[in-house]
Write an enzyme that holds these catalytic residues in place. Structure first.
Site, PDB file in Angstrom:
ATOM      1  N   ARG A 124       0.815  -1.215   0.000  1.00  0.00           N
ATOM      2  CA  ARG A 124       0.000   0.000   0.000  1.00  0.00           C
ATOM      3  C   ARG A 124       0.849   1.266   0.000  1.00  0.00           C
ATOM      4  O   ARG A 124       0.313   2.376   0.044  1.00  0.00           O
ATOM      5  CB  ARG A 124      -0.945   0.003   1.210  1.00  0.00           C
ATOM      6  CG  ARG A 124      -2.126  -0.944   1.023  1.00  0.00           C
ATOM      7  CD  ARG A 124      -3.110  -0.868   2.167  1.00  0.00           C
ATOM      8  NE  ARG A 124      -4.336  -1.588   1.824  1.00  0.00           N
ATOM      9  CZ  ARG A 124      -5.315  -1.846   2.688  1.00  0.00           C
ATOM     10  NH1 ARG A 124      -5.207  -1.421   3.937  1.00  0.00           N
ATOM     11  NH2 ARG A 124      -6.385  -2.505   2.307  1.00  0.00           N
ATOM     12  N   GLU A 155      -1.430  -8.924  -4.935  1.00  0.00           N
ATOM     13  CA  GLU A 155      -2.779  -9.478  -5.080  1.00  0.00           C
ATOM     14  C   GLU A 155      -2.745 -10.974  -5.379  1.00  0.00           C
ATOM     15  O   GLU A 155      -3.578 -11.732  -4.882  1.00  0.00           O
ATOM     16  CB  GLU A 155      -3.541  -8.732  -6.181  1.00  0.00           C
ATOM     17  CG  GLU A 155      -3.947  -7.311  -5.817  1.00  0.00           C
ATOM     18  CD  GLU A 155      -4.950  -7.250  -4.678  1.00  0.00           C
ATOM     19  OE1 GLU A 155      -5.635  -8.265  -4.424  1.00  0.00           O
ATOM     20  OE2 GLU A 155      -5.047  -6.199  -4.024  1.00  0.00           O
ATOM     21  N   LEU A 191       4.097 -20.716   0.521  1.00  0.00           N
ATOM     22  CA  LEU A 191       2.881 -19.937   0.260  1.00  0.00           C
ATOM     23  C   LEU A 191       1.741 -20.814  -0.255  1.00  0.00           C
ATOM     24  O   LEU A 191       0.575 -20.447  -0.146  1.00  0.00           O
ATOM     25  CB  LEU A 191       3.150 -18.826  -0.766  1.00  0.00           C
ATOM     26  CG  LEU A 191       3.464 -17.434  -0.228  1.00  0.00           C
ATOM     27  CD1 LEU A 191       3.686 -16.471  -1.388  1.00  0.00           C
ATOM     28  CD2 LEU A 191       2.375 -16.914   0.685  1.00  0.00           C
ATOM     29  N   GLY A 192       2.085 -21.963  -0.848  1.00  0.00           N
ATOM     30  CA  GLY A 192       1.058 -22.855  -1.369  1.00  0.00           C
ATOM     31  C   GLY A 192       0.489 -22.376  -2.705  1.00  0.00           C
ATOM     32  O   GLY A 192       0.824 -21.304  -3.202  1.00  0.00           O
ATOM     33  N   TYR A 193      -0.392 -23.214  -3.264  1.00  0.00           N
ATOM     34  CA  TYR A 193      -1.030 -22.899  -4.558  1.00  0.00           C
ATOM     35  C   TYR A 193       0.031 -22.440  -5.558  1.00  0.00           C
ATOM     36  O   TYR A 193       0.005 -21.321  -6.083  1.00  0.00           O
ATOM     37  CB  TYR A 193      -2.114 -21.835  -4.383  1.00  0.00           C
ATOM     38  CG  TYR A 193      -3.193 -22.250  -3.429  1.00  0.00           C
ATOM     39  CD1 TYR A 193      -4.284 -23.005  -3.859  1.00  0.00           C
ATOM     40  CD2 TYR A 193      -3.125 -21.923  -2.082  1.00  0.00           C
ATOM     41  CE1 TYR A 193      -5.272 -23.415  -2.980  1.00  0.00           C
ATOM     42  CE2 TYR A 193      -4.109 -22.329  -1.191  1.00  0.00           C
ATOM     43  CZ  TYR A 193      -5.179 -23.067  -1.655  1.00  0.00           C
ATOM     44  OH  TYR A 193      -6.153 -23.473  -0.779  1.00  0.00           O
ATOM     45  N   TYR A 216     -11.590  -9.968 -10.150  1.00  0.00           N
ATOM     46  CA  TYR A 216     -11.250  -9.284  -8.896  1.00  0.00           C
ATOM     47  C   TYR A 216      -9.854  -8.668  -8.977  1.00  0.00           C
ATOM     48  O   TYR A 216      -9.667  -7.481  -8.667  1.00  0.00           O
ATOM     49  CB  TYR A 216     -11.306 -10.234  -7.696  1.00  0.00           C
ATOM     50  CG  TYR A 216     -10.596  -9.639  -6.505  1.00  0.00           C
ATOM     51  CD1 TYR A 216     -11.193  -8.629  -5.757  1.00  0.00           C
ATOM     52  CD2 TYR A 216      -9.283 -10.020  -6.174  1.00  0.00           C
ATOM     53  CE1 TYR A 216     -10.526  -8.024  -4.708  1.00  0.00           C
ATOM     54  CE2 TYR A 216      -8.616  -9.419  -5.126  1.00  0.00           C
ATOM     55  CZ  TYR A 216      -9.234  -8.428  -4.395  1.00  0.00           C
ATOM     56  OH  TYR A 216      -8.569  -7.818  -3.366  1.00  0.00           O
ATOM     57  N   ASP A 235     -14.443  -9.443  -4.015  1.00  0.00           N
ATOM     58  CA  ASP A 235     -13.980 -10.656  -3.338  1.00  0.00           C
ATOM     59  C   ASP A 235     -15.002 -11.043  -2.269  1.00  0.00           C
ATOM     60  O   ASP A 235     -16.091 -10.473  -2.206  1.00  0.00           O
ATOM     61  CB  ASP A 235     -12.588 -10.450  -2.748  1.00  0.00           C
ATOM     62  CG  ASP A 235     -12.571  -9.445  -1.591  1.00  0.00           C
ATOM     63  OD1 ASP A 235     -13.609  -8.799  -1.317  1.00  0.00           O
ATOM     64  OD2 ASP A 235     -11.517  -9.308  -0.944  1.00  0.00           O
ATOM     65  N   CYS A 263     -16.890  -5.856   9.394  1.00  0.00           N
ATOM     66  CA  CYS A 263     -18.023  -6.593   8.825  1.00  0.00           C
ATOM     67  C   CYS A 263     -17.585  -8.037   8.555  1.00  0.00           C
ATOM     68  O   CYS A 263     -17.567  -8.515   7.428  1.00  0.00           O
ATOM     69  CB  CYS A 263     -18.512  -5.918   7.548  1.00  0.00           C
ATOM     70  SG  CYS A 263     -20.148  -6.488   6.996  1.00  0.00           S
ATOM     71  N   CYS A 279     -20.916  -4.063  14.322  1.00  0.00           N
ATOM     72  CA  CYS A 279     -21.717  -3.007  13.690  1.00  0.00           C
ATOM     73  C   CYS A 279     -21.560  -1.652  14.380  1.00  0.00           C
ATOM     74  O   CYS A 279     -21.660  -0.600  13.726  1.00  0.00           O
ATOM     75  CB  CYS A 279     -23.186  -3.408  13.660  1.00  0.00           C
ATOM     76  SG  CYS A 279     -23.508  -4.921  12.708  1.00  0.00           S
ATOM     77  N   CYS A 283     -27.107   0.354   6.521  1.00  0.00           N
ATOM     78  CA  CYS A 283     -27.155  -1.102   6.376  1.00  0.00           C
ATOM     79  C   CYS A 283     -28.559  -1.647   6.644  1.00  0.00           C
ATOM     80  O   CYS A 283     -29.057  -1.601   7.774  1.00  0.00           O
ATOM     81  CB  CYS A 283     -26.154  -1.741   7.330  1.00  0.00           C
ATOM     82  SG  CYS A 283     -26.078  -3.536   7.175  1.00  0.00           S
ATOM     83  N   THR A 306      -7.587 -27.325  -1.120  1.00  0.00           N
ATOM     84  CA  THR A 306      -8.942 -26.783  -1.209  1.00  0.00           C
ATOM     85  C   THR A 306      -9.975 -27.870  -1.420  1.00  0.00           C
ATOM     86  O   THR A 306     -11.019 -27.887  -0.767  1.00  0.00           O
ATOM     87  CB  THR A 306      -9.027 -25.752  -2.361  1.00  0.00           C
ATOM     88  OG1 THR A 306      -8.036 -24.752  -2.172  1.00  0.00           O
ATOM     89  CG2 THR A 306     -10.401 -25.087  -2.382  1.00  0.00           C
TER      90      THR A 306
END
Length: 341
Positions: free
Chosen positions: A23, A35, A78-80, A118, A136, A190, A197, A206, A295
């Site tokens: 960021r 990402e 990290l996998g995948y 996304y 997402d 959320c 809330c 909301c 997964t």
């Protein structure tokens, strides 16, 4: 400032956003890497991987020129791992077709391997300020509650509906702050269970909160078939060397691991190994089992130690194993074995 969903969320984000290294830049290449790493992985786990990766490959050209094994090694844990292969292939594609410059339109970015709506939306809004939604799980949940949508958010038609809502909300506002605000709101306030809330900057808008449905919505029913697989996994040694193989295309592609067969006995393992490698094995000992969850499947790996009477190619000492990309599942197997010898 007008009191509406967009302004309230953007103002909250600007004052309360979480601080991550990705960021601190609007470089589309760095944002893309973050990402992809964040897919199926927590932000806390990603931070050290992201920093090492960007320090090693600070440009797309360097990533494209690197050997795939070096990319896998930085990705180890990290996998995948298909994500790592895709970014390596995509870096080469960008060098060849865009002179090493990351594409600048949503449609061009969406065509890149490993990038879906996304990720394309996140890159476009964060790096370029385009009014593109980044939908997402957090966004699906927030919008479902905000508008009291009772549709199943696991369905593509519901996701398209929510994408249209977000597109309309984005128009004319700071897309980067709005999209990242939704991400942070979903991660910290959320949340899936027990949403906070009283701390939410858009609670007054909301409908789920107004109707007492904030702990009911969203509806998310997925139809997932999960396989349970039983393997005999062989720690095969010759003196102080271990026999390891590189996986072919498919799950854990190009990563190294121990030989394993989906069979019921270590004696069958010996038969299968001799058929494949034309060399006998001696069965030495049993070392328990390790479970590794993917997964859509779970591996139950029953670990046996075998020895060779002569070395094969692809024999590695422990120091060598530390230098090659090994799947997390098989690192667990090695750890289990080593603690018992």
């Amino acid at each position: 400032m007008q009191n509406n969903i967009q302004n309230n969320l953007i103002s909250w984000y600007n004052q309360n956003h979480r601080h991550f290294p990705w960021r601190e830049t609007n470089n589309p290449y760095y944002i893309w890497i973050s990402e992809i790493m964040l897919q199926q992985t927590t932000t806390e786990a990603v931070i050290p991987y992201y920093i090492r990766f960007i320090e090693t490959f600070d440009t797309i050209d360097k990533l494209a020129q690197a050997p795939l094994e070096e990319v896998y090694k930085l990705w180890e844990g990290l996998g995948y791992y298909r994500r790592a292969k895709h970014i390596h292939e995509t870096a080469k594609f960008i060098v060849e077709n865009y002179h090493g410059q990351f594409p600048t339109t949503y449609q061009e970015i969406l065509k890149l391997k490993g990038i879906g709506p996304y990720t394309a939306g996140a890159i476009c809004s964060i790096a370029y300020g385009f009014s593109t939604p980044a939908i997402d799980g957090n966004v699906l949940r927030i919008i479902s509650r905000l508008y009291a949508l009772t549709d199943n958010i696991a369905l593509s038609k519901t996701q398209k509906k929510i994408s249209q809502i977000v597109s309309e909300l984005l128009t004319g506002y700071d897309a980067s702050a709005f999209n990242q605000g939704l991400m942070d709101l979903g991660a910290t306030i959320c949340r899936p269970l027990n949403p906070q809330c009283q701390q939410c900057p858009i609670a007054s808008f909301c409908k789920a909160k107004q109707t007492g449905q904030e702990k009911v919505l969203p509806i998310s029913i997925k139809n997932i078939k999960h396989k349970e697989l039983q393997y005999i996994t062989g720690i095969i040694t010759y003196q102080n060397q271990y026999f390891m193989v590189q996986n072919p295309a498919g799950l854990l592609e190009n990563l190294y691991g121990f030989v394993q067969y989906e069979i019921e006995s270590p004696y069958r393992f010996i038969e299968e190994f001799e058929k494949e490698y034309d060399i006998p094995l001696s069965l030495i000992s049993y070392h328990g089992q390790v479970k590794h969850v993917f997964t859509h499947r779970t591996w139950h790996m029953h670990i046996y130690h075998f020895t060779l009477s002569q070395p094969l190619l692809s024999m590695y000492e422990l120091d060598d194993i530390a230098k090659i990309p090994v799947s997390t599942a098989h690192l667990k197997v090695l750890k289990q074995y080593l603690k018992q010898i």
